[in-house]
Design a protein around this motif. Structure first.
Motif, short mmCIF file in Angstrom:
data_model
loop_
_atom_site.label_atom_id
_atom_site.label_comp_id
_atom_site.label_asym_id
_atom_site.label_seq_id
_atom_site.Cartn_x
_atom_site.Cartn_y
_atom_site.Cartn_z
N UNK A 378 0.83 -1.21 0.00
CA UNK A 378 0.00 0.00 0.00
C UNK A 378 0.86 1.26 0.00
N UNK A 379 1.93 1.24 0.81
CA UNK A 379 2.83 2.40 0.84
C UNK A 379 3.52 2.61 -0.50
N UNK A 380 3.91 1.52 -1.16
CA UNK A 380 4.53 1.64 -2.48
C UNK A 380 3.55 2.25 -3.48
N UNK A 381 2.29 1.85 -3.41
CA UNK A 381 1.30 2.37 -4.35
C UNK A 381 1.19 3.88 -4.31
N UNK A 382 1.45 4.48 -3.15
CA UNK A 382 1.36 5.93 -3.02
C UNK A 382 2.57 6.65 -3.63
N UNK A 383 3.63 5.89 -3.95
CA UNK A 383 4.85 6.48 -4.50
C UNK A 383 4.96 6.36 -6.02
N UNK A 384 4.18 5.46 -6.61
CA UNK A 384 4.30 5.20 -8.04
C UNK A 384 3.86 6.41 -8.86
N UNK A 385 4.71 6.83 -9.80
CA UNK A 385 4.39 7.96 -10.65
C UNK A 385 3.52 7.54 -11.84
N UNK A 386 2.75 8.47 -12.34
CA UNK A 386 1.88 8.17 -13.48
C UNK A 386 2.15 9.11 -14.66
N UNK A 387 3.20 9.92 -14.58
CA UNK A 387 3.44 10.94 -15.60
C UNK A 387 4.58 10.60 -16.55
N UNK A 388 5.04 9.34 -16.55
CA UNK A 388 6.21 8.99 -17.35
C UNK A 388 6.06 9.27 -18.83
N UNK A 389 4.92 8.91 -19.41
CA UNK A 389 4.71 9.13 -20.84
C UNK A 389 4.66 10.62 -21.17
N UNK A 390 4.06 11.41 -20.29
CA UNK A 390 4.01 12.86 -20.52
C UNK A 390 5.40 13.47 -20.44
N UNK A 391 6.21 13.01 -19.47
CA UNK A 391 7.59 13.50 -19.36
C UNK A 391 8.37 13.18 -20.64
#
Length: 401
Positions: A378-391
């Motif tokens: 659960x703690x890991x899930x809060x750290x995962x980024x979702x903007x890689x494709x936009x970057x």
């Protein structure tokens, strides 16, 4: 302004480039995309209005076998794929301002970009694919495992194998285009500034000499599709189930069945993803449900755990959902690497597919279902980024500008 995106592989190889394509178009950059000619890829790109160019033989038929093809057949397959890329990519690159090539199979792409005088970007979805003293190279199907000890020696062995397979045919094609010969094919393909499309927390790059790696984050896009009504009803009818799925991989004999049996023995309902192996493991009893292709981003939020093969996309999606994972990879590509990352972060457990037993799977599953593992996931899930494709899209647009 237009970019050629090219890859060859399964859905896990194609979908990240689709995410990049969507972000590029949002920035006003046109996209053309080369994929295997499998019908599902053509339909996927057509549904998004992306200009699709098929290249190479269908990949699904190759992945359906229970065992890898013989080494000689794989060698012939690789050479034919190289020839097919040189047949298709030059025309596909016409009018494009850059070529982005994803995966180890894209041996021709840099030469095509060089001949056209346009920038070239090589991208990989896992740090383990790039030469580094911090890890050994991933296995390549049909090629002998190195006898050498130490990561540096193993990477040298890997480079020799790549040269033996590709250097002569690659340089023949380059000579026909007025390009100088290449001495080290692998490093030529990877370039000295590859991009790494992996989450920097889940799969970080550790600095290594000779490479200026650009880590953008994983290339994903939001999936807003609803789940099928029957699946939604199943989820609502009881506690969160365990997902068992192996994507495009045919798992080692009995692994999928053992995974289902272990989950049910622990009192859990089970969802089985048929995948490319067309798994048929359910006996019709209550608490079991089989699915085809569905929205994993939405489904994984409803699960107790995921048992899978270690594909980059599945590992990323499960980590983002904050649920524990049990990874049982075959010794192929980056699957063992992602299994190791799951175990190293304590967000699940990892087994070696060929040596897994019912007892080892049960012990690993019990570890996965502990409260401590759940809390770490659960703690890991809060750290995962979702903007890689936009970057990545912004970086590429700036390169074109």
């Amino acid at each position: 302004m237009q970019v050629l995106l090219t890859t060859y592989g399964t859905r896990g190889d194609v979908e990240p480039l689709v995410a990049l394509a969507v972000q590029l178009r949002a920035l006003g950059v046109g996209v053309r995309m080369c994929t295997p000619p499998d019908e599902e890829f053509a339909e996927r790109l057509a549904g998004l209005g992306i200009d699709a160019v098929p290249a190479g033989p269908p990949v699904r038929a190759l992945m359906r076998g229970k065992t890898p093809p013989p080494a000689a057949e794989l060698a012939r397959y690789r050479t034919e794929l190289l020839d097919a890329q040189f047949d298709v990519l030059p025309a596909a690159a016409e009018g494009c301002g850059a070529v982005v090539a994803a995966g180890r199979a894209q041996v021709a792409a840099r030469s095509v970009a060089e001949a056209a005088g346009i920038p070239y970007v090589y991208v990989t979805y896992a740090a383990v694919n790039l030469p580094s003293p911090h890890h050994a190279p991933p296995p390549r199907p049909g090629w002998p495992e190195p006898a050498e000890a130490g990561n540096a020696a193993r990477w040298e062995h890997d480079a020799r194998l790549v040269d033996a397979q590709f250097r002569e045919p690659l340089n023949e094609h380059r000579a026909g285009r007025g390009l100088p010969p290449v001495t080290g094919v692998r490093d030529h393909v990877y370039s000295d500034r590859p991009w790494l499309a992996a989450d920097p927390v889940l799969g970080p790059w550790r600095a290594a000499p000779g490479l200026d790696v650009v880590q953008t984050g994983a290339w994903t896009q939001p999936d807003e599709r609803p789940l099928p009504a029957e699946l939604t009803a199943f989820l609502a009818a009881g506690p969160p189930p365990v997902y068992v799925g192996f994507g495009s991989i045919s798992p080692a004999p009995d692994i999928a069945r053992w995974a289902v049996e272990t989950s049910r023995a622990g009192g859990h309902r089970v969802i089985v993803s048929r995948g490319w192996a067309d798994l048929d493991l359910l006996d019709g009893e209550a608490g079991c449900f089989a699915i085809g292709e569905v929205n994993h981003q939405r489904l994984f939020q409803e699960l107790a755990a995921v048992i899978h093969h270690g594909g980059a996309g599945t590992t990323q999606t499960a980590a983002r959902a904050g649920i524990p994972q049990l990874v049982v990879p075959i010794r192929l590509a980056d699957n063992p690497y992602w299994a190791g990352q799951v175990a190293a972060h304590g967000i699940g457990a990892a087994l070696d597919g060929p040596t897994t037993t019912p007892a080892s799977l049960t012990a690993a599953f019990e570890e996965v279902m502990t409260q401590e593992t759940r809390d770490r996931a659960k703690a890991m899930g809060e750290k995962i980024r979702t903007d890689g494709a936009a970057v990545a899209a912004r970086l590429l647009r700036d390169t074109l500008s």
